[in-house]
Design a protein around this motif. Structure first.
Motif, short mmCIF file in Angstrom:
data_model
loop_
_atom_site.label_atom_id
_atom_site.label_comp_id
_atom_site.label_asym_id
_atom_site.label_seq_id
_atom_site.Cartn_x
_atom_site.Cartn_y
_atom_site.Cartn_z
N ALA A 104 40.85 103.57 47.18
CA ALA A 104 40.98 103.05 45.82
C ALA A 104 40.19 103.96 44.90
O ALA A 104 39.08 104.36 45.20
N ARG A 105 40.79 104.32 43.79
CA ARG A 105 40.11 105.20 42.83
C ARG A 105 38.94 104.48 42.17
O ARG A 105 38.90 103.24 42.12
N ALA A 106 38.00 105.25 41.67
CA ALA A 106 36.85 104.69 40.97
C ALA A 106 37.34 103.77 39.86
O ALA A 106 38.28 104.10 39.14
N GLY A 107 36.74 102.61 39.75
CA GLY A 107 37.12 101.64 38.74
C GLY A 107 38.15 100.63 39.20
O GLY A 107 38.45 99.68 38.47
N ALA A 108 38.71 100.81 40.41
CA ALA A 108 39.69 99.85 40.94
C ALA A 108 39.00 98.52 41.22
O ALA A 108 37.80 98.47 41.50
N THR A 109 39.76 97.45 41.15
CA THR A 109 39.24 96.13 41.45
C THR A 109 39.45 95.82 42.93
O THR A 109 40.56 95.97 43.44
N ILE A 110 38.38 95.43 43.60
CA ILE A 110 38.45 95.05 45.00
C ILE A 110 37.94 93.62 45.09
O ILE A 110 36.80 93.34 44.71
N THR A 111 38.77 92.72 45.59
CA THR A 111 38.38 91.32 45.71
C THR A 111 37.51 91.17 46.95
O THR A 111 37.88 91.56 48.05
N LEU A 112 36.34 90.58 46.74
CA LEU A 112 35.38 90.40 47.83
C LEU A 112 35.44 88.98 48.37
O LEU A 112 35.82 88.05 47.66
N PRO A 113 35.04 88.79 49.62
CA PRO A 113 34.98 87.43 50.16
C PRO A 113 33.81 86.66 49.55
O PRO A 113 32.86 87.27 49.04
N SER A 114 33.88 85.37 49.63
CA SER A 114 32.75 84.58 49.17
C SER A 114 31.62 84.74 50.19
O SER A 114 31.86 85.10 51.34
N PRO A 115 30.40 84.48 49.77
CA PRO A 115 29.27 84.60 50.71
C PRO A 115 29.40 83.67 51.92
O PRO A 115 28.83 83.93 52.97
N THR A 116 30.16 82.60 51.77
CA THR A 116 30.29 81.63 52.86
C THR A 116 31.69 81.64 53.47
O THR A 116 32.13 80.64 54.04
N ALA A 117 32.40 82.76 53.38
CA ALA A 117 33.78 82.84 53.90
C ALA A 117 33.79 82.48 55.39
O ALA A 117 33.00 82.99 56.17
N SER A 118 34.72 81.62 55.76
CA SER A 118 34.83 81.19 57.15
C SER A 118 35.74 82.15 57.92
O SER A 118 36.39 83.01 57.36
N ALA A 119 35.80 81.95 59.22
CA ALA A 119 36.60 82.83 60.09
C ALA A 119 38.08 82.80 59.72
O ALA A 119 38.79 83.77 59.93
N GLY A 120 38.59 81.71 59.14
CA GLY A 120 40.00 81.62 58.79
C GLY A 120 40.31 82.07 57.37
O GLY A 120 41.43 81.95 56.90
N ALA A 121 39.33 82.63 56.69
CA ALA A 121 39.51 83.03 55.30
C ALA A 121 40.41 84.27 55.19
O ALA A 121 40.58 85.02 56.14
N ILE A 122 40.95 84.48 54.00
CA ILE A 122 41.78 85.66 53.75
C ILE A 122 40.95 86.92 53.86
O ILE A 122 41.42 87.94 54.35
N ARG A 123 39.72 86.87 53.38
CA ARG A 123 38.77 87.98 53.47
C ARG A 123 37.47 87.45 54.06
O ARG A 123 37.07 86.32 53.76
N GLN A 124 36.81 88.30 54.84
CA GLN A 124 35.51 87.91 55.39
C GLN A 124 34.61 89.14 55.47
O GLN A 124 35.11 90.27 55.52
N TRP A 125 33.32 88.91 55.47
CA TRP A 125 32.38 90.01 55.59
C TRP A 125 32.27 90.43 57.05
O TRP A 125 31.96 89.62 57.91
N ILE A 126 32.54 91.71 57.34
CA ILE A 126 32.26 92.28 58.65
C ILE A 126 30.79 92.70 58.64
O ILE A 126 30.04 92.42 59.56
N VAL A 127 30.39 93.39 57.57
CA VAL A 127 28.99 93.73 57.31
C VAL A 127 28.72 93.29 55.87
O VAL A 127 29.24 93.91 54.93
N PRO A 128 27.97 92.21 55.69
CA PRO A 128 27.71 91.76 54.32
C PRO A 128 26.75 92.71 53.60
O PRO A 128 25.94 93.39 54.24
N PRO A 129 26.83 92.76 52.27
CA PRO A 129 25.87 93.59 51.53
C PRO A 129 24.48 92.99 51.64
O PRO A 129 24.32 91.77 51.58
N ARG A 130 23.50 93.84 51.84
CA ARG A 130 22.11 93.38 51.91
C ARG A 130 21.33 93.85 50.68
O ARG A 130 20.26 93.36 50.38
#
Length: 120
Positions: free
Chosen positions: A60-86
């Protein structure tokens, strides 16, 4: 930088084995893809993007929008954190490209691109 899950797992392992933190990674279970959140430091070069495209990697080019998972995304969510931001850390795009290329070097020629563009 978005890629198939299997490649993402290899890239993450390569980076960690080389002492490079992979930074935040978003998993997309339904599409079987991972997105590495990276620094916007890749050159705007058609050859590089074509090389990555042949390996099923999208940038994705700089400035593109990337939808992030919620902090509490469950295993069945559309998006989930593999490595959450720290913190605010994101790895260099060049480091992720290097890890993708390391994986590609281990694959038979028929399964990978043949580009020779050098990043960094």
């Amino acid at each position: 930088m978005t890629m198939p899950t299997r490649l993402g797992q290899a890239v993450k392992a390569h980076m960690q084995n080389g002492g490079v933190a992979p930074g935040p990674i978003v998993g997309h279970p339904r599409s079987g893809r991972w997105t590495f959140l990276i620094q916007p430091d890749l050159p705007d070069d058609v050859r590089l993007f074509a090389e990555l495209f042949r390996m099923d990697v999208a940038v994705a080019r700089a400035g593109a929008t990337i939808t992030l998972p919620s902090p509490t995304a469950s295993a069945g969510a559309i998006r989930q954190w593999i490595v959450p931001p720290r913190n605010a850390f994101k790895p260099s795009g060049a480091a992720v490209v290097e890890a993708v290329r390391a994986w590609a070097d281990q694959m038979p020629r028929t399964r990978r691109g043949s580009g020779t563009f050098h990043v960094g």
